[in-house]
Design an enzyme around this catalytic site. Sequence first.
Site, mmCIF file in Angstrom:
data_model
loop_
_atom_site.group_PDB
_atom_site.id
_atom_site.type_symbol
_atom_site.label_atom_id
_atom_site.label_comp_id
_atom_site.label_asym_id
_atom_site.label_seq_id
_atom_site.Cartn_x
_atom_site.Cartn_y
_atom_site.Cartn_z
ATOM 1 C CG HIS A 107 -2.883 -3.430 -4.802
ATOM 2 N ND1 HIS A 107 -1.975 -4.388 -4.390
ATOM 3 C CD2 HIS A 107 -4.031 -4.101 -5.077
ATOM 4 C CE1 HIS A 107 -2.551 -5.582 -4.420
ATOM 5 N NE2 HIS A 107 -3.798 -5.441 -4.828
ATOM 6 C CG ASP A 129 0.610 -2.736 -3.163
ATOM 7 O OD1 ASP A 129 -0.314 -2.429 -2.380
ATOM 8 O OD2 ASP A 129 0.850 -3.911 -3.487
ATOM 9 C CB SER A 173 -4.381 -8.418 -5.556
ATOM 10 O OG SER A 173 -4.449 -8.309 -4.160
ATOM 11 C CB CYS A 183 0.931 -7.634 -3.163
ATOM 12 S SG CYS A 183 -0.410 -8.640 -2.489
#
Length: 403
Positions: free
Chosen positions: A400, A341, A143, A344
Amino acid sequence: AGPRAPPGPDASRSGLLPVPASHAGELFYWLFDSRGSPASDPLLVWLNGGPGCSSEMGALFENGPYRVSADGKLEPNEGSWTHAANVLFVDQPFGTGFSATRDPRDYARGEGAVSRDFLSFLRGFYDTFPEFSGRPLYISGESYGGHYVPAIAYAVLNGGDPRMNLKGLAIGNGLVDPETQYQAYPEFALRNGMISSGLRSKIDLALPECTKLIRDCNDSGARRLKRDVDCLAAVAFCTAAVYEPITLAYEAKLGGPMNAYDIRETCQHFPMCYDLAPLQSFLNRKDVKAALGVPPRRPWLACSPAPYAALGVDAMANLAVHVPEMLARGLEVLVYAGEEDFICNWLGNYWWTLALDWAGKPEYVATPLADWTDGQGGALLGQAKQANGLTFVKVAGAGHMVP
């Protein structure tokens, strides 16, 4: 607090180390021995993102040797990265997790301060644990770690400390090159049925201004006030004109709050969408703090507001700029992403690897993104490509929290 090694197959040492580069800061670390050959296996640093999110989330919720159950007990994690390395979880920058400072000047406002302080911490770590001197070192994170990891790895590479034998870096679902990654948001959303083609066209109209503002942010140089204004303007505009319309449209489709970390789910536990209450209760127990070498009155938060606020001007910085030099100097670079995700997402991460200007670019770009399977004829795990030290992996069925 000094290092401590409890008995058992997952021996760990933890505590607080002062950071001489700071005014009055100390960083919390938690080192877990490898389950393989701890005396010879590499040292792998893990950093959670945020900014301001504690790496105990990694240690006890993602890739560490234990998980915290709903009733507050530790359970072994068979998928721990300690099968391959000695893993060092660090709360940074100051104000994150159990790490603290008595001087507000220590709160990092950019990756220059982040990398300076972490390099200073690492020197103290090698003083405390000389057995890792010269051993292969890898820097990893997820992240906002897409900012931290390249900055810290580049500082280590140029730090001149022979004890730090840096071999590579790994970035999972990272925010690395915002200009490229914002371009990918509408395309990813359209491909995954999150938005209509009509909304996609409207968002596309805003992308040139978003790009211009991000470039202004990165071109501001050392003029701090101008940089702050430009970077905050980029965050405000790109969020309002690109990110938020997708979120609102998809939430209308879902009939509930979107989980930006996994588009297959709604957000059930605000603000992180995952139930971190057992972890929070566990790490705030006085006996746990005593065992970890942390002051009893120091609270633990999954994500802390002070470092998040201080790094508000840093979010649109491009941290891909040093990756070409690190590849040229022989480091291995792994960029991986769970395909579900959004915040990102894999597409933005893939695009910035394709955009890197380096000697290995022609071969990397020409290499197909091929199926990655569990052995010949095995289950499909995702897709991957690799050339000249750069590897990209899209992980199937993961969001994520892919670690």
